[in-house]
Write an enzyme that holds these catalytic residues in place. Structure first.
Site, PDB file in Angstrom:
ATOM      1  N   GLU A 115      10.693 -23.113 -38.955  1.00 16.61           N
ATOM      2  CA  GLU A 115      11.215 -22.598 -40.223  1.00 16.61           C
ATOM      3  C   GLU A 115      10.562 -21.257 -40.506  1.00 16.61           C
ATOM      4  OE1 GLU A 115       9.860 -25.408 -43.156  1.00 16.61           O
ATOM      5  OE2 GLU A 115      10.703 -27.077 -42.022  1.00 16.61           O
ATOM      6  N   LYS A 117       8.465 -18.877 -42.704  1.00 15.55           N
ATOM      7  CA  LYS A 117       7.448 -19.175 -43.712  1.00 15.55           C
ATOM      8  C   LYS A 117       7.657 -18.231 -44.890  1.00 15.55           C
ATOM      9  CE  LYS A 117       2.596 -20.066 -44.467  1.00 15.55           C
ATOM     10  NZ  LYS A 117       2.343 -19.109 -45.556  1.00 15.55           N
ATOM     11  N   ASP A 119       7.216 -16.336 -48.292  1.00 16.47           N
ATOM     12  CA  ASP A 119       6.021 -15.864 -48.976  1.00 16.47           C
ATOM     13  C   ASP A 119       6.213 -16.032 -50.479  1.00 16.47           C
ATOM     14  OD1 ASP A 119       3.535 -14.859 -49.203  1.00 16.47           O
ATOM     15  OD2 ASP A 119       4.054 -12.790 -48.687  1.00 16.47           O
ATOM     16  N   TYR A 225      13.714 -22.663 -51.910  1.00 19.50           N
ATOM     17  CA  TYR A 225      14.132 -23.444 -50.738  1.00 19.50           C
ATOM     18  C   TYR A 225      13.195 -24.635 -50.611  1.00 19.50           C
ATOM     19  CZ  TYR A 225      17.226 -19.797 -48.873  1.00 19.50           C
ATOM     20  OH  TYR A 225      18.240 -18.903 -48.679  1.00 19.50           O
ATOM     21  N   LYS A 319       1.545 -16.938 -37.939  1.00 16.82           N
ATOM     22  CA  LYS A 319       1.630 -15.817 -38.884  1.00 16.82           C
ATOM     23  C   LYS A 319       2.051 -14.519 -38.203  1.00 16.82           C
ATOM     24  CE  LYS A 319       0.070 -16.119 -42.711  1.00 16.82           C
ATOM     25  NZ  LYS A 319      -1.121 -16.548 -43.427  1.00 16.82           N
ATOM     26  N   CYS A 413       0.259  26.271 -54.931  1.00 19.60           N
ATOM     27  CA  CYS A 413       0.578  25.645 -53.660  1.00 19.60           C
ATOM     28  C   CYS A 413      -0.615  25.780 -52.712  1.00 19.60           C
ATOM     29  CB  CYS A 413       1.816  26.306 -53.062  1.00 19.60           C
ATOM     30  SG  CYS A 413       2.121  25.815 -51.347  1.00 19.60           S
ATOM     31  N   CYS A 416       0.512  28.360 -49.700  1.00 18.86           N
ATOM     32  CA  CYS A 416       0.807  29.792 -49.862  1.00 18.86           C
ATOM     33  C   CYS A 416       0.269  30.361 -51.170  1.00 18.86           C
ATOM     34  CB  CYS A 416       2.311  30.040 -49.774  1.00 18.86           C
ATOM     35  SG  CYS A 416       3.223  29.434 -51.203  1.00 18.86           S
ATOM     36  N   CYS A 437       6.523  23.807 -54.785  1.00 19.91           N
ATOM     37  CA  CYS A 437       5.986  25.142 -54.575  1.00 19.91           C
ATOM     38  C   CYS A 437       7.124  26.126 -54.811  1.00 19.91           C
ATOM     39  CB  CYS A 437       5.465  25.252 -53.146  1.00 19.91           C
ATOM     40  SG  CYS A 437       5.385  26.935 -52.556  1.00 19.91           S
ATOM     41  N   CYS A 443       6.418  30.665 -48.238  1.00 17.58           N
ATOM     42  CA  CYS A 443       5.479  29.560 -48.014  1.00 17.58           C
ATOM     43  C   CYS A 443       5.600  29.079 -46.569  1.00 17.58           C
ATOM     44  CB  CYS A 443       5.763  28.415 -48.975  1.00 17.58           C
ATOM     45  SG  CYS A 443       4.676  27.008 -48.700  1.00 17.58           S
TER      46      CYS A 443
HETATM   47  O1  D41 Z   1       7.936 -21.588 -46.161  1.00 14.58           O
HETATM   48  C1  D41 Z   1       6.817 -22.009 -46.452  1.00 14.58           C
HETATM   49  N1  D41 Z   1       5.998 -21.261 -47.157  1.00 14.58           N
HETATM   50  C2  D41 Z   1       6.374 -23.372 -46.034  1.00 14.58           C
HETATM   51  C3  D41 Z   1       5.186 -23.887 -46.541  1.00 14.58           C
HETATM   52  C4  D41 Z   1       7.137 -24.153 -45.124  1.00 14.58           C
HETATM   53  N2  D41 Z   1       8.311 -23.689 -44.611  1.00 14.58           N
HETATM   54  N3  D41 Z   1       6.722 -25.372 -44.777  1.00 14.58           N
HETATM   55  C5  D41 Z   1       5.568 -25.895 -45.279  1.00 14.58           C
HETATM   56  N4  D41 Z   1       5.203 -27.140 -44.894  1.00 14.58           N
HETATM   57  C6  D41 Z   1       4.079 -27.679 -45.362  1.00 14.58           C
HETATM   58  C7  D41 Z   1       3.722 -29.051 -44.914  1.00 14.58           C
HETATM   59  C8  D41 Z   1       3.815 -29.158 -43.414  1.00 14.58           C
HETATM   60  C9  D41 Z   1       2.334 -29.409 -45.342  1.00 14.58           C
HETATM   61  C10 D41 Z   1       4.693 -30.017 -45.520  1.00 14.58           C
HETATM   62  C11 D41 Z   1       4.756 -25.172 -46.191  1.00 14.58           C
HETATM   63  C12 D41 Z   1       3.577 -25.801 -46.659  1.00 14.58           C
HETATM   64  N5  D41 Z   1       3.266 -27.045 -46.220  1.00 14.58           N
HETATM   65  C13 D41 Z   1       2.642 -25.201 -47.601  1.00 14.58           C
HETATM   66  N6  D41 Z   1       2.870 -24.216 -48.430  1.00 14.58           N
HETATM   67  C14 D41 Z   1       1.741 -23.976 -49.127  1.00 14.58           C
HETATM   68  C15 D41 Z   1       0.801 -24.815 -48.714  1.00 14.58           C
HETATM   69  C16 D41 Z   1       1.358 -25.591 -47.768  1.00 14.58           C
END
Ligand code: D41
Length: 684
Positions: A115, A117, A119, A225, A319, A413, A416, A437, A443
């Site tokens: 998936e 991640k 933010d 989501y 990450k 400036c 010049c 300027c 210049c």
């Molecule tokens: O998209 C995310 N930020 C995300 C966070 C995600 N897609 N899956 C996550 N799955 C978990 C577990 C596996 C523990 C159910 C998570 C997070 N945890 C999570 N977000 C913040 C702390 C943990």
């Protein structure tokens, strides 16, 4: 049927329809009716409820914003702790994770879900009998804050679950976030209200969720989501899906939005390939993501793996390289651009961010420096996202050394010595006062940038005439204006540093070759303010000849598509300036030439007029900007999002959701070869 029961029925129908349209819009991303129809249904429901307040229930779609602000947040103890995620920073880290998983399970058959991640902020939503009864932040994982009043205002979160086969008690976990577009709009609004803008979408989402007054949260473009469950009562194990992927699919059927990026894979190496794909489309996603999460799919395997210090052994976050980093400002320099615009630039202690080492970051303009109050010696957060120029995001005030002073823009400036003027012009790209300027062609900085622009690929395309050479030519007074380039002599050129006879010949040949050009290139090369490639093409197509462009007045200039009053004014004034006319005359005298173009009487005559194109994915043979400019030059509109109005979607490598949407809407899709064929047809 009595009048009352008729009304009750109507209210039920309206609520059901509104919930259904919400589901189509937020969950399956496939709205069935125009927004106006949705608004009409809401309007009707509101009206009835106003007349018959006894019919109002908390789960009605009209009741998202509660009446009274809270005075404080109350604490929520999570019945099941909200875990955190371990991090992987390299493919090796991920391979080790997979090895540990397989060793513990004593099998080589492990399926993973990958998936994006998001933010944002982790949140827990509790549904009882299908109704949202409580929303709590993750907090420290054990206790969070009750933010039900705010979460109810997020349209993507259903107040009622769909269907009837959901567990009586169901805790859904996921991420609340703010999409980039909404974030930009919010920050513009903040600035207009003279309020502090948010540093990034995550902070904006957090700030919006921590409002005591839900009316404020309701105005913030938050989204959601889901990605897992907590409490599930009371469902026998065999009546509950056996895989994470299948569970999330069930959540989706109950009306909870799920990210489209979620995918099921047979092994970890497919996950790593997917990571690269997601990384490549990161900047094109509507929201910020900071990595990819891998989860063992099989719930029985998850249970066998268990947890270690609040992190599941069955999941890991891979990450992306950080886009923000801390460093120190060594100095603040002023750069002078081609049009004289002064740009403050922070010189930085080198820092690795967004995958490269950064030593300079733009501070945009004077008001930005003052707003952020960046000073020499400050420790700052630097951000480099994708191909974007690195910028200073904010100052870490607690680390400011003593005896610093506010930034002051010089009155003269730095290149010049001419007076700096502050213009109040409200151009599209720079809505604030711009310092410039006033030196014009005296210049050296402006001249140097002007030369660089003139010889650049999309302008006169003079190969081998690089920045160093231009600098020498200007410093040694070999050239004063760009017209002088066409009078350069071989012996003078070869005397310059690092200029062997051979390369002098090459440069002269390239200069000679550039003489046969096109009118759009020539107009672009002149460096008229705000006249980019597309505008230059528009001018050339509209007027046909240089003389016609030069003698055009404001009214006729505005008739050109894409030319507004600002561009018209810059163009008009450019050709009224004696010095500019002299340079143009000299260039033509040197033998610059192009063939005439057929004039389009109206811009409707352009081949793609009336069409809307959307670009998505990575293009390999050209930059996205170049593709956009060329499409615009052919008369097409280029939009950022796919809708029913889209004519064609151009899908490069690793195209994502926009391509999917195009396919769903039955919109024509061109690949890169098709795009090149299109350009070839109109010989661009
Ligand atoms: O998209 C995310 N930020 C995300 C966070 C995600 N897609 N899956 C996550 N799955 C978990 C577990 C596996 C523990 C159910 C998570 C997070 N945890 C999570 N977000 C913040 C702390 C943990």
């Amino acid at each position: 049927m009595s009048g009352d029961s008729k009304i009750t029925k109507r209210v039920d129908v309206l609520r059901e329809q509104i919930n259904y349209h919400n589901y189509r819009y937020y969950v399956i991303d496939d709205p069935e009716v125009p927004d106006a129809e949705y608004d009409r249904l809401m309007g009707e429901l509101r009206q009835i409820e106003e007349k018959h307040p006894s019919l109002i229930v908390a789960s009605s779609p009209t009741q998202r914003v509660g009446a009274t602000p809270l005075s404080a947040f109350s604490q929520v103890t999570h019945e099941q702790a909200m875990l955190s995620l371990g991090n992987a920073f390299s493919d090796d880290d991920v391979m080790n994770f997979d090895r540990r998983v397989r060793e513990r399970l004593n099998t080589d058959h492990v399926e993973y879900v990958a998936e994006a991640k998001l933010d944002g902020l982790a949140i827990s939503l509790l549904y009882e009998n299908g109704e949202l009864v409580r929303a709590a932040t993750r907090g420290d994982g054990a206790t969070g804050e009750d933010v039900t009043h705010n979460v109810r205002t997020i349209d993507a979160i259903p107040l009622l679950l769909r269907g009837n086969n959901f567990p009586r008690r169901l805790e859904v976990r996921g991420e609340i976030f703010m999409a980039k577009e909404g974030f930009c709009k919010l920050n513009k609004a903040q600035l207009n209200k003279q309020e502090k803008p948010f540093v990034n979408p995550r902070n904006a989402a957090a700030g919006s969720l921590r409002q005591l007054d839900p009316k404020i949260t309701a105005q913030r473009p938050l989204s959601f989501y889901c990605y897992s469950t907590g409490i599930v009562e009371h469902v026998p194990d065999d009546a509950w899906p056996q895989g994470h992927y299948q569970i999330v699919r069930a959540l989706r059927d109950w009306g909870l939005p799920v990210q489209k990026e979620m995918k099921l894979f047979k092994n970890i190496s497919s996950c790593l390939t997917y990571y690269q794909e997601i990384f490549a489309m990161r900047d094109n996603l509507p929201h910020d993501i900071d990595g990819v999460v891998y989860k063992v799919n099989d719930i029985a395997q998850q249970k066998m793996l268990g947890y270690l210090s609040r992190e599941p052994r069955w999941a890991i976050a891979h990450k992306f390289p950080a886009q923000e980093a801390l460093t120190k400002v060594i100095d603040i320099d002023i750069q002078v651009g081609r049009t004289g615009a002064l740009t403050p630039v922070a010189r930085l202690e080198p820092v690795f961010v967004g995958g490269v080492t950064v030593t300079n970051a733009t501070l945009h303009n004077e008001s930005e420096v003052l707003r952020k109050d960046v000073r020499n010696g400050d420790t700052v957060i630097v951000r480099r996202a994708g191909d974007v120029i690195p910028e200073v995001v904010s100052v870490v005030l607690s680390q400011r050394p003593e005896n610093t002073s506010m930034f002051v823009l010089p009155d003269l400036c730095p290149v010049c010595g001419s007076k700096v003027i502050k213009e109040e012009t409200i151009s599209r790209s720079t809505p604030r006062a711009r310092a410039r300027c006033s030196g014009g062609l005296i210049c050296d900085a402006q001249r140097k940038e002007g030369f660089k622009h003139f010889v650049s690929r999309q302008a006169m395309d003079i190969e081998g005439l690089g920045e160093k050479l231009i600098e020498q030519l200007i410093n040694q007074n070999e050239v004063r204006t760009v017209a002088d380039l066409y009078r350069l002599k071989r012996d003078r050129l070869s005397r310059l540093e690092r200029m062997a006879d051979k390369s002098a010949d090459n440069v002269l040949a390239a200069i000679e070759k550039s003489k046969s050009t096109t009118l759009p290139r020539f107009l672009f090369a002149l460096g008229i303010r705000e006249v980019g490639v597309a505008t230059a093409r528009g001018l050339a197509n509209h007027f046909g000849t240089l003389d016609a462009v030069m003698s055009a007045n404001m009214e006729t200039l505005i008739e050109v598509s894409d030319v507004g009053p600002i561009v018209a004014k810059h163009t008009y004034e450019f050709f009224r300036d004696e010095r500019n006319r002299a340079v143009v005359d000299q260039l033509i005298e040197s033998g610059l030439n192009w063939s005439d173009i057929a004039v389009d009487v109206t811009d409707d005559a352009l081949p793609l007029s009336g069409d809307t194109y959307v670009l998505t994915g990575t293009l390999l043979t050209m930059t996205r900007d170049a593709a956009k400019e060329q499409l615009q030059a052919l008369g097409a509109k280029v939009s950022g999002s796919v809708s029913a109005k889209t004519t064609v979607v151009v899908a490069g490598e690793k195209a994502g959701s926009k391509l999917t949407k195009a396919e769903e809407l039955g919109i024509k899709v061109l690949d890169e070869a098709g795009l090149n064929a299109l350009f070839a047809t109109y010989s661009l």
